[in-house]
Design a protein around this motif. Structure first.
Motif, short mmCIF file in Angstrom:
data_model
loop_
_atom_site.label_atom_id
_atom_site.label_comp_id
_atom_site.label_asym_id
_atom_site.label_seq_id
_atom_site.Cartn_x
_atom_site.Cartn_y
_atom_site.Cartn_z
N GLY A 127 0.82 -1.21 0.00
CA GLY A 127 0.00 0.00 0.00
C GLY A 127 0.85 1.25 0.00
N VAL A 128 0.27 2.31 -0.49
CA VAL A 128 0.86 3.64 -0.44
C VAL A 128 -0.14 4.53 0.28
CG1 VAL A 128 1.73 5.60 -1.75
CG2 VAL A 128 2.08 3.28 -2.62
N VAL A 129 0.29 5.10 1.40
CA VAL A 129 -0.62 5.90 2.21
C VAL A 129 0.00 7.25 2.53
CG1 VAL A 129 -1.74 3.89 3.24
CG2 VAL A 129 0.24 4.91 4.37
N GLN A 130 -0.84 8.20 2.89
CA GLN A 130 -0.41 9.51 3.33
C GLN A 130 -1.11 9.84 4.64
OE1 GLN A 130 -1.56 11.62 -0.30
NE2 GLN A 130 0.59 11.96 -0.76
N PHE A 131 -0.56 10.81 5.36
CA PHE A 131 -1.15 11.24 6.62
C PHE A 131 -1.57 12.70 6.48
CE2 PHE A 131 1.67 7.77 7.61
CZ PHE A 131 0.94 7.02 8.51
N ASP A 132 -2.81 13.00 6.88
CA ASP A 132 -3.37 14.30 6.57
C ASP A 132 -3.41 15.26 7.75
OD1 ASP A 132 -5.33 13.20 8.10
OD2 ASP A 132 -6.92 13.32 6.59
N HIS A 133 -2.65 15.00 8.80
CA HIS A 133 -2.63 15.91 9.94
C HIS A 133 -1.20 16.36 10.18
CE1 HIS A 133 -3.16 17.56 13.95
NE2 HIS A 133 -4.46 17.53 13.76
N VAL A 134 -1.02 17.60 10.57
CA VAL A 134 0.32 18.15 10.74
C VAL A 134 1.09 17.38 11.81
CG1 VAL A 134 -0.52 19.92 12.34
CG2 VAL A 134 1.66 20.24 11.18
N ALA A 135 0.42 16.91 12.87
CA ALA A 135 1.11 16.13 13.90
C ALA A 135 1.65 14.84 13.32
CB ALA A 135 0.16 15.84 15.06
N ALA A 136 0.84 14.19 12.50
CA ALA A 136 1.27 12.95 11.88
C ALA A 136 2.44 13.20 10.94
CB ALA A 136 0.10 12.32 11.12
N GLN A 137 2.37 14.29 10.18
CA GLN A 137 3.45 14.60 9.24
C GLN A 137 4.76 14.87 9.98
OE1 GLN A 137 1.76 17.85 7.05
NE2 GLN A 137 0.19 16.57 6.10
N ARG A 138 4.66 15.54 11.12
CA ARG A 138 5.88 15.78 11.90
C ARG A 138 6.44 14.48 12.44
NH1 ARG A 138 7.62 20.95 15.32
NH2 ARG A 138 9.59 20.14 16.14
N LEU A 139 5.57 13.61 12.92
CA LEU A 139 6.02 12.31 13.40
C LEU A 139 6.70 11.52 12.29
CD1 LEU A 139 6.18 9.91 15.33
CD2 LEU A 139 3.81 9.37 14.77
N ILE A 140 6.09 11.48 11.12
CA ILE A 140 6.67 10.73 10.00
C ILE A 140 8.04 11.28 9.63
CG2 ILE A 140 6.36 10.09 7.59
CD1 ILE A 140 4.49 8.70 9.62
N SER A 141 8.21 12.59 9.71
CA SER A 141 9.50 13.19 9.34
C SER A 141 10.63 12.73 10.25
CB SER A 141 9.40 14.72 9.38
OG SER A 141 9.32 15.20 10.72
N LEU A 142 10.31 12.24 11.45
CA LEU A 142 11.32 11.80 12.41
C LEU A 142 11.62 10.31 12.33
CD1 LEU A 142 10.04 13.83 15.49
CD2 LEU A 142 11.91 14.44 13.94
N LEU A 143 10.90 9.59 11.50
CA LEU A 143 11.08 8.15 11.42
C LEU A 143 12.29 7.78 10.56
CD1 LEU A 143 7.37 7.01 10.92
CD2 LEU A 143 8.70 7.05 13.04
#
Length: 320
Positions: A127-143
């Motif tokens: 699957g290819v997914v995206q996250f639509d909340h700024v908190a989620a996007q910040r979390l993903i950037s740290l992974l």
């Protein structure tokens, strides 16, 4: 359409609230059946997360600057930053670009793919997914570039084993509604894999993630995340944290990497940008919800941070 102003219910920890905000927007899900020899070259997908769950058989994951990794039944791999990878039946198997491989469309977001030379079979749900909340996007950037979970490891909770079995069962039968069941289960797997990384990875105890766990700074962050449209001040946040203003300011900057009010401003602007791109609400209404008293003030702050006006950002999104 996503509600970019979604507010989670009161929870006991700020990190839990951020996880509650992880709302996946599925771009594409695929049930793949590959027979050896086979190889697939996955393109780079900026702004998206790629995942693969092996439901039967085995294959190899190949990434630049990393040795090949064998994936067996029960393995799950997340590529949080949409990094280009190769999946193959052996470490040296030739690959074909993903978009050159034929597939059968089952629904708007679900496909079936069969590929290979007729040998040993591997089945996977991808699957290819995206996250639509700024908190989620910040979390993903740290992974990290890759997160791997093997469901049969002794230290993995039974949730992954049971969920994988359900996915494998649906993948094998593909009964009516099966694609819906599989995509929902895959979403759960992604969230649970992220939770496991947060619980076990040393990097999850640094910076913003550590601040969310901090008993004092975490409370202040939770208030910022919940009350983006409310009046927020350093003094008020310090009071919530149970600290003096000076001690709070120093600790917040040290842990988060920027002053508290700068964080508040950027948080509000990211939420506002999401609202602009995903809703038809007037610019003035979005600005007010972001805490700005006038549309002009919102427009100036938005352009200073993003380099374009709110109207231009919306027009560019529509044009794409």
């Amino acid at each position: 359409m996503s509600d970019v102003h979604f507010q989670p219910p009161p929870l006991t920890d700020p990190l839990g609230e951020v996880l509650h905000m992880l709302r996946l927007t599925g771009t594409l899900y695929c049930r793949a059946e590959m027979t050896a020899p086979w190889g697939i070259e996955m393109p780079q997908l900026p702004g998206a997360m790629l995942f693969m769950i092996v439901t039967s058989g085995r294959g190899w994951l190949r990434m630049r600057d990393m040795p090949p990794q064998m994936l067996e039944q029960g393995s799950m791999v997340l590529l949080p930053h949409g990094t280009s990878v190769e999946l193959a039946s052996s470490p040296g198997a030739a690959t074909t670009p993903l978009f050159d491989i034929p597939s059968t469309k089952v629904s708007e977001r679900y496909e079936l793919m069969q590929w290979g030379g007729g040998g040993a079979l591997m089945r996977a749900t991808t699957g290819v997914v995206q996250f639509d909340h700024v908190a989620a996007q910040r979390l993903i950037s740290l992974l990290p570039p890759v997160i791997r979970v093997d469901a049969w490891d002794e230290d993995v909770d039974s949730w992954m084993q049971s969920t994988l079995r359900l996915i494998a069962r649906e993948a094998a039968a593909l009964r009516p509604g099966g694609e819906t069941v599989m995509t929902r289960l895959a979403d759960i797997m992604v969230i649970q894999a992220l939770r496991r990384w947060l619980d076990t990875a040393p990097e999850a105890n640094l910076g913003w993630l550590a601040a969310l766990r901090d008993p004092q700074i975490g409370r202040a962050l939770a208030q910022i995340h919940r009350g983006a449209a409310e009046d927020i001040s350093v003094a008020g946040l310090a009071d919530i944290a149970g600290m003096s203003r000076s001690a709070f300011s120093a600790r917040f900057t040290d842990m988060v990497g920027q002053p508290a009010m700068q964080y508040v401003t950027q948080w509000r602007l990211h939420l506002a940008r999401a609202a602009l791109l995903e809703s038809g609400q007037p610019v003035g209404v979005i600005g007010a919800r972001a805490g700005y008293n006038s549309e002009a003030a919102f427009g100036r702050a938005f352009k200073q941070f993003f380099g374009v006006s709110p109207g231009a950002a919306r027009r560019e999104a529509i044009a794409r």
